[in-house]
Design a protein around this motif. Structure first.
Motif, PDB file in Angstrom:
ATOM      1  N   GLY A  49     -24.061 -17.117  18.542  1.00  0.00           N
ATOM      2  CA  GLY A  49     -23.954 -16.284  17.347  1.00  0.00           C
ATOM      3  C   GLY A  49     -25.189 -16.356  16.473  1.00  0.00           C
ATOM      4  O   GLY A  49     -25.646 -15.356  15.928  1.00  0.00           O
ATOM      5  N   LEU A  50     -25.767 -17.530  16.357  1.00  0.00           N
ATOM      6  CA  LEU A  50     -26.985 -17.670  15.566  1.00  0.00           C
ATOM      7  C   LEU A  50     -28.175 -17.048  16.283  1.00  0.00           C
ATOM      8  O   LEU A  50     -28.999 -16.381  15.675  1.00  0.00           O
ATOM      9  N   SER A  51     -28.246 -17.256  17.578  1.00  0.00           N
ATOM     10  CA  SER A  51     -29.382 -16.745  18.353  1.00  0.00           C
ATOM     11  C   SER A  51     -29.408 -15.226  18.408  1.00  0.00           C
ATOM     12  O   SER A  51     -30.466 -14.629  18.581  1.00  0.00           O
ATOM     13  N   ALA A  52     -28.252 -14.580  18.271  1.00  0.00           N
ATOM     14  CA  ALA A  52     -28.168 -13.129  18.402  1.00  0.00           C
ATOM     15  C   ALA A  52     -28.597 -12.389  17.136  1.00  0.00           C
ATOM     16  O   ALA A  52     -28.661 -11.166  17.144  1.00  0.00           O
ATOM     17  N   SER A  53     -28.916 -13.076  16.080  1.00  0.00           N
ATOM     18  CA  SER A  53     -29.294 -12.434  14.817  1.00  0.00           C
ATOM     19  C   SER A  53     -30.697 -11.853  14.893  1.00  0.00           C
ATOM     20  O   SER A  53     -31.556 -12.363  15.597  1.00  0.00           O
TER      21      SER A  53
END
Length: 77
Positions: A49-53
């Motif tokens: 979820g963090l990497s997809a930002s």
């Protein structure tokens, strides 16, 4: 001084332009990850979820206890 305020202002500006922005306090995030590990919840979803930002702001990076596990999780993102 004022780094968090400046980062939040930049994140808000980019958010207004329609980007997907995440703002994360690293120490709090690592604590939640540890709690989830103890509860048996999958941690990979939090990392993904963090990497997809489009923009990820890691607030107070380096203020956390620099264990090998903590460094590994930060680098995984």
């Amino acid at each position: 001084m004022g780094k968090t305020h400046l980062a939040a202002a930049l994140a808000n500006r980019i958010l207004e332009q329609g980007a997907h922005v995440r703002f994360c306090n690293v120490a709090e995030w690592l604590n939640r990850l540890r709690d989830e590990l103890c509860d048996g919840e999958p941690v990979e979803e939090r990392l993904d979820g963090l990497s997809a930002s489009d923009l990820l702001v890691l607030d107070d990076l380096g203020a956390e206890k620099g264990t090998a596990w903590a460094l590994e999780k930060v680098y995984q993102v």
